[in-house]
Design a protein around this motif. Structure first.
Motif, PDB file in Angstrom:
ATOM      1  N   ILE A 131       0.850  -1.181   0.000  1.00 20.52           N
ATOM      2  CA  ILE A 131       0.000   0.000   0.000  1.00 20.52           C
ATOM      3  C   ILE A 131       0.893   1.241   0.000  1.00 20.52           C
ATOM      4  CG2 ILE A 131      -1.688   1.337   1.333  1.00 20.52           C
ATOM      5  CD1 ILE A 131      -2.908  -1.150   0.156  1.00 20.52           C
ATOM      6  N   SER A 132       0.486   2.246  -0.787  1.00 17.41           N
ATOM      7  CA  SER A 132       1.225   3.511  -0.822  1.00 17.41           C
ATOM      8  C   SER A 132       0.414   4.606  -0.147  1.00 17.41           C
ATOM      9  CB  SER A 132       1.533   3.910  -2.266  1.00 17.41           C
ATOM     10  OG  SER A 132       2.448   3.002  -2.849  1.00 17.41           O
ATOM     11  N   LEU A 133       1.126   5.513   0.510  1.00 16.70           N
ATOM     12  CA  LEU A 133       0.499   6.631   1.209  1.00 16.70           C
ATOM     13  C   LEU A 133       0.792   7.922   0.461  1.00 16.70           C
ATOM     14  CD1 LEU A 133       1.160   4.346   3.361  1.00 16.70           C
ATOM     15  CD2 LEU A 133       1.066   6.165   5.056  1.00 16.70           C
ATOM     16  N   ILE A 134      -0.263   8.673   0.196  1.00 20.00           N
ATOM     17  CA  ILE A 134      -0.109   9.980  -0.441  1.00 20.00           C
ATOM     18  C   ILE A 134      -0.617  11.033   0.531  1.00 20.00           C
ATOM     19  CG2 ILE A 134      -0.688  11.432  -2.416  1.00 20.00           C
ATOM     20  CD1 ILE A 134      -1.252   8.857  -3.994  1.00 20.00           C
ATOM     21  N   ALA A 135       0.276  11.916   0.953  1.00 16.86           N
ATOM     22  CA  ALA A 135      -0.077  12.951   1.917  1.00 16.86           C
ATOM     23  C   ALA A 135      -0.272  14.284   1.208  1.00 16.86           C
ATOM     24  CB  ALA A 135       1.005  13.076   2.977  1.00 16.86           C
ATOM     25  N   ILE A 136      -1.379  14.943   1.491  1.00  9.85           N
ATOM     26  CA  ILE A 136      -1.680  16.261   0.928  1.00  9.85           C
ATOM     27  C   ILE A 136      -1.760  17.251   2.086  1.00  9.85           C
ATOM     28  CG2 ILE A 136      -3.281  17.585  -0.504  1.00  9.85           C
ATOM     29  CD1 ILE A 136      -4.442  14.881  -1.445  1.00  9.85           C
ATOM     30  N   VAL A 137      -1.103  18.392   1.931  1.00 11.11           N
ATOM     31  CA  VAL A 137      -1.115  19.382   3.015  1.00 11.11           C
ATOM     32  C   VAL A 137      -1.704  20.703   2.534  1.00 11.11           C
ATOM     33  CG1 VAL A 137       0.868  18.325   4.150  1.00 11.11           C
ATOM     34  CG2 VAL A 137       1.234  20.176   2.501  1.00 11.11           C
ATOM     35  N   GLY A 138      -2.178  21.467   3.503  1.00 11.77           N
ATOM     36  CA  GLY A 138      -2.753  22.783   3.226  1.00 11.77           C
ATOM     37  C   GLY A 138      -3.157  23.429   4.535  1.00 11.77           C
ATOM     38  N   ASN A 140     -11.401   8.084 -11.719  1.00 12.77           N
ATOM     39  CA  ASN A 140     -10.360   7.388 -12.486  1.00 12.77           C
ATOM     40  C   ASN A 140     -10.196   5.935 -12.031  1.00 12.77           C
ATOM     41  OD1 ASN A 140      -8.718   9.493 -14.282  1.00 12.77           O
ATOM     42  ND2 ASN A 140      -9.386  10.542 -12.396  1.00 12.77           N
ATOM     43  N   ASN A 141     -11.239   5.413 -11.395  1.00 17.89           N
ATOM     44  CA  ASN A 141     -11.306   4.005 -10.984  1.00 17.89           C
ATOM     45  C   ASN A 141     -10.159   3.569 -10.084  1.00 17.89           C
ATOM     46  OD1 ASN A 141     -13.710   3.423 -12.517  1.00 17.89           O
ATOM     47  ND2 ASN A 141     -12.431   3.431 -14.358  1.00 17.89           N
ATOM     48  N   ILE A 142      -9.728   4.459  -9.203  1.00 13.20           N
ATOM     49  CA  ILE A 142      -8.681   4.125  -8.241  1.00 13.20           C
ATOM     50  C   ILE A 142      -9.339   3.912  -6.877  1.00 13.20           C
ATOM     51  CG2 ILE A 142      -6.626   4.945  -7.038  1.00 13.20           C
ATOM     52  CD1 ILE A 142      -5.893   6.490  -9.557  1.00 13.20           C
ATOM     53  N   GLU A 198      -3.420   1.247  -3.457  1.00 12.69           N
ATOM     54  CA  GLU A 198      -2.517   0.141  -3.800  1.00 12.69           C
ATOM     55  C   GLU A 198      -1.310   0.675  -4.568  1.00 12.69           C
ATOM     56  OE1 GLU A 198      -3.303  -3.822  -6.253  1.00 12.69           O
ATOM     57  OE2 GLU A 198      -4.552  -3.706  -4.446  1.00 12.69           O
ATOM     58  N   LYS A 199      -0.140   0.078  -4.325  1.00 12.69           N
ATOM     59  CA  LYS A 199       1.098   0.579  -4.925  1.00 12.69           C
ATOM     60  C   LYS A 199       1.026   0.623  -6.448  1.00 12.69           C
ATOM     61  CE  LYS A 199       6.054  -0.169  -5.316  1.00 12.69           C
ATOM     62  NZ  LYS A 199       7.217  -1.038  -4.996  1.00 12.69           N
ATOM     63  N   THR A 200       0.368  -0.359  -7.047  1.00  9.65           N
ATOM     64  CA  THR A 200       0.298  -0.430  -8.509  1.00  9.65           C
ATOM     65  C   THR A 200      -0.423   0.778  -9.107  1.00  9.65           C
ATOM     66  OG1 THR A 200      -1.698  -1.791  -8.292  1.00  9.65           O
ATOM     67  CG2 THR A 200       0.401  -2.946  -8.614  1.00  9.65           C
ATOM     68  N   GLU A 201      -1.251   1.459  -8.282  1.00  6.88           N
ATOM     69  CA  GLU A 201      -1.988   2.629  -8.775  1.00  6.88           C
ATOM     70  C   GLU A 201      -1.475   3.935  -8.172  1.00  6.88           C
ATOM     71  OE1 GLU A 201      -6.348   1.123  -9.961  1.00  6.88           O
ATOM     72  OE2 GLU A 201      -6.081   1.294  -7.795  1.00  6.88           O
ATOM     73  N   SER A 202      -0.420   3.835  -7.380  1.00  4.58           N
ATOM     74  CA  SER A 202       0.028   5.010  -6.634  1.00  4.58           C
ATOM     75  C   SER A 202       0.584   6.115  -7.531  1.00  4.58           C
ATOM     76  CB  SER A 202       1.083   4.608  -5.597  1.00  4.58           C
ATOM     77  OG  SER A 202       2.229   4.051  -6.233  1.00  4.58           O
ATOM     78  N   ASN A 203       1.330   5.734  -8.574  1.00  2.00           N
ATOM     79  CA  ASN A 203       1.920   6.768  -9.431  1.00  2.00           C
ATOM     80  C   ASN A 203       0.832   7.547 -10.175  1.00  2.00           C
ATOM     81  OD1 ASN A 203       4.447   7.949 -10.398  1.00  2.00           O
ATOM     82  ND2 ASN A 203       3.837   7.150 -12.408  1.00  2.00           N
ATOM     83  N   LYS A 204      -0.176   6.807 -10.670  1.00  2.00           N
ATOM     84  CA  LYS A 204      -1.300   7.454 -11.351  1.00  2.00           C
ATOM     85  C   LYS A 204      -2.056   8.362 -10.378  1.00  2.00           C
ATOM     86  CE  LYS A 204      -5.565   6.343 -13.875  1.00  2.00           C
ATOM     87  NZ  LYS A 204      -6.447   5.224 -14.335  1.00  2.00           N
ATOM     88  N   ALA A 205      -2.315   7.847  -9.178  1.00  8.27           N
ATOM     89  CA  ALA A 205      -3.034   8.634  -8.174  1.00  8.27           C
ATOM     90  C   ALA A 205      -2.239   9.868  -7.775  1.00  8.27           C
ATOM     91  CB  ALA A 205      -3.314   7.767  -6.944  1.00  8.27           C
ATOM     92  N   TYR A 206      -0.924   9.703  -7.667  1.00 10.28           N
ATOM     93  CA  TYR A 206      -0.038  10.801  -7.281  1.00 10.28           C
ATOM     94  C   TYR A 206      -0.119  11.946  -8.282  1.00 10.28           C
ATOM     95  CZ  TYR A 206       4.467  13.004  -6.069  1.00 10.28           C
ATOM     96  OH  TYR A 206       5.461  13.891  -5.705  1.00 10.28           O
ATOM     97  N   HIS A 207      -0.093  11.622  -9.579  1.00  9.68           N
ATOM     98  CA  HIS A 207      -0.156  12.656 -10.622  1.00  9.68           C
ATOM     99  C   HIS A 207      -1.535  13.314 -10.675  1.00  9.68           C
ATOM    100  CE1 HIS A 207       3.643  10.866 -11.983  1.00  9.68           C
ATOM    101  NE2 HIS A 207       3.834  11.997 -12.667  1.00  9.68           N
TER     102      HIS A 207
END
Length: 407
Positions: free
Chosen positions: A268-275, A295-297, A314-323
């Motif tokens: 699993i990948s973690l994406i942190a957003i700050v504001g 985007n079906n993530i 999931e890691k396999t979708e992390s790069n797409k989700a990140y962008h």
């Protein structure tokens, strides 16, 4: 011929007219050629009144044994009333309480939270079957048990429903009917939302989760006793008809999930957003989840703080989700930046009884990880599950340690 267990809650036998209406519904079913076992609770509020009286009179000197015997008086009375009412309508009946030699529910000696002796209970239930074969309607006290020395015990919360499901299992009945003061399970609380609708059916797991989070239809503990091969339903006493539709309870109780620890198979990948001040901004969470959903993530988890939000994918979708989320950060003035974290293992601990556990359940789970220098990246909990995210390299070791805790 069907064999039915009908359990009548305290409200459904709340006064003489209701007891007669309930007894008539049993007689009507009996006249169709079916065999019926009745399980009955204490008349509405009787148990609370008995506890109040004993507390006022005795106070702290009241022993658990005395309390169980006093609490039992509600069921002892209602079983006698119900059985006598059935006989007044022309059908043979016998009340069965813990003083009766045919009493089936055998337990240990704990007066207020008795554990059921399943083997002995199953054997004793054959005496109830013999009554049925004689054309007699047994009326059994719900909530109560009998200890090894013949003492009265109680089954704790949801006790009468436990009695009904347990008798149903032991006698291999066709159906267990829970008669209560609601139509069945609603889409939500009708006292809060008038548009609430009756659900024709619900799974055991769904109902357990609803009950754990406050729905007052059945106690979640009672559902662990439902036999997956036996039909069950909840109906309103107002109908005076055991054939009323209500809500059917379907599917098995997943015994393996009573207490289990599982690790998700993929990283699993973690994406942190700050504001700044994100928690006070309405609609930000919806923007993030909609962006990924469009985007079906799939989002495995999400947490929010005063100035940040973390999304687990999931890691396999992390790069797409990140962008995708980076575009969102650029476009929205309330987001400042985001980062893609290290890979993690997701471990889920499930128990329907977390809400009933003693204080400190979280520390009991996290302490062995701390001692083994395993860093917890994130933790979230509900009344039925705890989810941990740890470094990917520590996943299997953490899983083994947590299994040891549950054992």
């Amino acid at each position: 011929m069907d064999l039915i267990v009908a359990k009548f809650g305290g409200t459904s036998v709340g006064d003489g007219a209701r007891i007669k209406k309930a007894a008539q519904s049993v007689v009507n079913e009996y006249m169709k050629g079916n065999q019926i076992v009745v399980v009955v609770s204490a008349v509405n509020k009787t148990t609370d009144e008995l506890i109040g009286l004993s507390t006022d009179a005795i106070g702290a000197g009241l022993t658990d044994k005395q309390k169980a015997e006093i609490m039992a008086m509600g069921e002892l009375t209602s079983a006698r009333l119900f059985s006598a009412t059935i006989e007044s309508l022309g059908v043979k009946s016998e009340f069965i309480d813990p003083y009766n030699k045919l009493w089936p529910i055998m337990t240990d000696s704990n007066p207020l939270e008795a554990k059921i002796d399943f083997k002995t209970t199953n054997e004793k239930a054959e005496g109830i079957r013999e009554l049925l074969n004689q054309g007699i309607v047994p009326v059994i006290c719900g909530f109560l048990g009998k200890g090894p020395s013949g003492e009265i015990t109680t089954l704790g919360r949801g006790g009468s429903d436990i009695t009904a499901f347990l008798i149903g299992h032991c006698l291999d009945v066709s159906e267990v009917i829970i008669v209560t003061d609601v139509e069945g399970v609603m889409s939500t609380d009708p006292n809060k939302i008038e548009e609430a609708e009756l659900l024709p059916e619900i799974t055991v797991e769904e109902l357990r989760d609803l009950a754990t989070h406050g729905a007052q239809v059945l106690h979640p503990h009672a559902l662990t006793y439902k036999d997956p091969l036996i039909s069950a339903k909840i109906i309103n006493f107002e109908h005076g008809n055991l054939s009323a539709k209500g809500t059917r309870i379907v599917g098995p109780f997943e015994g393996d999930s009573l207490k289990s620890v599982t690790i998700y198979k993929n990283p699993i990948s973690l994406i942190a957003i700050v504001g700044d001040g994100m928690l006070k901004r309405s609609g930000l969470l919806a923007k993030v989840t909609s962006c990924l959903a469009d985007n079906n993530i799939n989002i495995f988890g999400i947490s929010a703080g005063q100035n940040s939000m973390t999304v687990f994918v999931e890691k396999t979708e992390s790069n797409k989700a990140y962008h995708l989320l980076h575009h969102l950060v650029i476009e929205d003035e309330f987001f400042s930046s985001l980062s893609l974290g290290e890979d993690a293992s997701m471990i889920t601990i499930v128990s329907p009884n977390f809400a009933d556990e003693t204080p400190g359940i979280i520390s009991n789970i996290t302490e062995p990880l701390r001692k083994n220098k395993i860093n917890i990246i994130e933790i979230s909990s509900s009344q039925t599950a705890i989810v941990l995210y740890v470094d990917i390299k520590d996943g299997e070791k953490a899983l083994d340690l947590l299994n040891e805790v549950l054992e």
